[in-house]
Each structure stands twice: as structure tokens, then as C-alpha cells.
Design a protein around this motif. Structure first.
Motif, short mmCIF file in Angstrom:
data_model
loop_
_atom_site.label_atom_id
_atom_site.label_comp_id
_atom_site.label_asym_id
_atom_site.label_seq_id
_atom_site.Cartn_x
_atom_site.Cartn_y
_atom_site.Cartn_z
N ALA A 17 48.13 -13.81 37.96
CA ALA A 17 47.77 -14.91 37.08
C ALA A 17 47.76 -16.23 37.84
N GLY A 43 50.53 -8.85 25.82
CA GLY A 43 49.37 -7.97 25.95
C GLY A 43 49.61 -6.61 25.31
N LEU A 65 44.53 -6.75 28.75
CA LEU A 65 45.20 -7.62 27.78
C LEU A 65 46.53 -8.13 28.32
N ALA A 68 45.56 -10.89 30.68
CA ALA A 68 45.14 -12.07 29.92
C ALA A 68 46.36 -12.79 29.33
#
Length: 93
Positions: A17, A43, A65, A68
Motif C-alpha cells: 500500500a 477487506g 479487497l 484496497a
């Protein structure tokens, strides 16, 4: 043993990230790991809500997910960290 995997996955997701987010992140590595763990949990929750937490083979949607979620939490966490850190510098002056 699950807590060890949570730390490892959180560390890896947090680093990915940080690499994806533009600019420099200022939080320490332990906080990046914690944000990665929180993002992975977020996620997993979203994948459960939409019904894709367990599939045959590799759970690509769940992993995306999780990534994200880690990107979101690392980005927001860095802003919060910098605002708190900035306020402490002002109080010390």
C-alpha cells in the motif's frame, strides 16, 4: 498461529500500500503493519458481505479487497498520523 499470519500479511499489505500510494508516507513501520492488518480485516469483511470470501482456488477478489482496504487505511492513517504529529510539534514550540 493466526496472529503471526495476521502480522505477516499486514506487514506485506502495508508495504504494498505504501508503494502504491503517491508521495512519501511518514508513519513508522510498526504503524504501517498495524494499518495493513486493519486493511486486511476490512477487506475480509467486505468480501464476506458481498459473498466472495471462500471460492475454489485462490481467492483473488478477497485479496484485492484486502489490498484496497490496506491502501485506504494506510492513506487515511498517514494523514491522521501527520496531523497528530504536527499538533505535537506546535505544542512543544
Amino acid at each position: 498461529m493466526q496472529w503471526l499470519w495476521a502480522i505477516i500479511v499486514g506487514f506485506v499489505l502495508g508495504l504494498i500500500a505504501r508503494a502504491i500510494l503517491p508521495g512519501k508516507q511518514h508513519q513508522p513501520l510498526w504503524l504501517t503493519t498495524l494499518f495493513g492488518i486493519i486493511g486486511a480485516v476490512l477487506g475480509n469483511a467486505v468480501s464476506h458481505w458481498i459473498g466472495v470470501e471462500d471460492t475454489r482456488g485462490i481467492d483473488w477478489i478477497r485479496h484485492l479487497l484486502q489490498l484496497a482496504g490496506a491502501i485506504l487505511i494506510v492513506g487515511l492513517g498517514d494523514m491522521a498520523y501527520m496531523s497528530l504529529r504536527g499538533n505535537r510539534k506546535r505544542e512543544a514550540a
